[in-house]
Motif scaffolding. Structure first.
Motif, PDB file in Angstrom:
ATOM      1  N   HIS A 190       0.771  -1.258   0.000  1.00 25.84           N
ATOM      2  CA  HIS A 190       0.000   0.000   0.000  1.00 25.84           C
ATOM      3  C   HIS A 190       0.793   1.294   0.000  1.00 25.84           C
ATOM      4  N   HIS A 267       9.222  -2.478  11.450  1.00 22.92           N
ATOM      5  CA  HIS A 267       9.109  -3.469  10.373  1.00 22.92           C
ATOM      6  C   HIS A 267       9.364  -2.867   9.003  1.00 22.92           C
ATOM      7  N   HIS A 273       2.955  -9.154   8.169  1.00 17.94           N
ATOM      8  CA  HIS A 273       2.478  -8.998   9.544  1.00 17.94           C
ATOM      9  C   HIS A 273       0.953  -8.962   9.598  1.00 17.94           C
TER      10      HIS A 273
HETATM   11 FE   LIG Z   1       1.019  -2.930   7.892  1.00 15.51          FE
END
Ligand SMILES: [Fe+2]
Ligand SMILES: O=C(O)CCC(=O)C(=O)O
Length: 338
Positions: A190, A267, A273
């Protein structure tokens, strides 16, 4: 117009899935994006509303001076070489004692204030919701310290092993009591940034027991290759379910662990995740700051999955370098942004 935005923030059922199409631009706000996104999580195994774990009220804020907050958030963190190699191998790392107790409490109280200001009848309507706030740093001086924090930003630059990083956005990610899972995904999907030097600091504003929905990671980083051919489906939970199945069949190691007070995870945009449901009586409040290596461009074809990205990178077209006023360099510290 303002009224319409408020509706989107208050009532998730207003989200109309029939209007989505992956190649179109996202034409709603960030809250509507999250309402849609969490609707893609498979919650068939959960009984979220049974037996919520009763947690005590979290402490109210004590007064902290601006100088103290600034000093604490600029103090370098002792990051080891081993931390860096672990992050680069696994795609994420959880670091304890990034923030002290007072700062965590101050962050929680401030985000709670903003939630009450933004969402009408917040206490009445929050149940089962995933609420988000973004670009808080532009208006709120306390949040600004957390978002432009050189302590956090240097950790991010060092973990990515890049010299300079810029801000993509801040995001309060509030998983309210009774809210279901966050679907499996990686952020490269995204963020419309044409680089893999992208990192999110996920900063809990309280401790997070398993029952509250801690961010959960699949490792190592390379597991994204196992699922790269699974087609994203914007209408149902099939993408989430398929990923879960591939990870299970391949015995992928999943790190689903509580966060201590002051612990922060980092991350990479290729790290897979998710997060479990919030089965406690308290809101899971998190500040997620995303940074990227200086010099990165906007991808050529942002899609609806990129959400409200023009709000985060204004006056910049697809293919252009991201360097707007809303994307300041956060590390190294440059005088003009502090
Ligand atoms: Fe995420
Ligand atoms: O807070 C969550 O449940 C999900 C957060 C997330 O996906 C992210 O920060 O990249």
């Amino acid at each position: 117009m303002i009224e319409k935005k408020k509706m989107a923030k208050e009532n998730p059922s207003k989200f109309d899935r029939s209007t989505t199409n992956q190649n179109r631009a996202w034409d709603k706000d960030n809250q509507a994006w999250w309402d849609w996104y969490v609707s893609l999580a498979d919650n068939s195994n959960s009984n979220t509303n049974d037996n919520l774990l009763k947690l005590p009220e979290l402490p109210k804020k004590k007064y902290l001076s601006k100088i103290y907050i600034k000093q604490e958030l600029s103090r370098p963190f002792n990051l080891s070489k081993h931390n860096i190699t672990t992050f680069q191998k696994n795609g994420f790392i959880k670091l304890k004692n990034v923030l002290n107790r007072e700062l965590v409490q101050a962050l929680r109280c401030e985000i709670l204030l903003l939630l009450k200001k933004t969402f009408r009848n917040y206490h009445k309507n929050k149940k089962n919701r995933f609420l988000s706030l973004e670009m808080m740093w532009l208006k709120n001086t306390l949040i600004r310290e957390f978002v432009l924090s050189s302590r956090i930003a240097k950790i991010c630059a060092d973990l990515l092993s890049v010299k300079k990083i810029r801000l993509y956005h801040d995001n309060a990610l509030v998983k309210e009591s009774g809210c279901g899972r966050t679907p499996w995904h990686y952020d490269d999907h995204h963020f419309p940034l044409a680089t893999n030097d992208v990192i999110t600091a996920w900063i809990p504003a309280q401790y997070i027991p398993i029952e509250m929905g801690p961010l959960t990671f699949a490792k190592p980083l390379e597991v994204y290759k196992l699922v790269k051919d699974i087609k994203f489906n914007e209408y149902d939970t099939s993408y989430d379910r398929k990923i879960k199945k591939v990870f299970k069949n391949n015995h992928v190691s999943i790190v689903e662990e509580p966060f201590e007070l002051g612990e922060v995870s980092f991350h990479h945009n290729l790290s897979f995740h998710s997060a479990p449901e919030n089965k406690t009586t308290q809101s899971r409040i998190v500040l997620a700051n995303t940074y990227f290596a200086d010099g990165a461009r906007v991808v050529n074809n942002p899609t609806m999955i990129s959400g409200d990205w023009k709000k985060f990178i204004p006056e910049t077209n697809p293919g252009e370098i991201v360097a707007s006023n809303l994307n300041p360099i956060c590390w190294p510290v440059e005088n003009e942004i502090k």
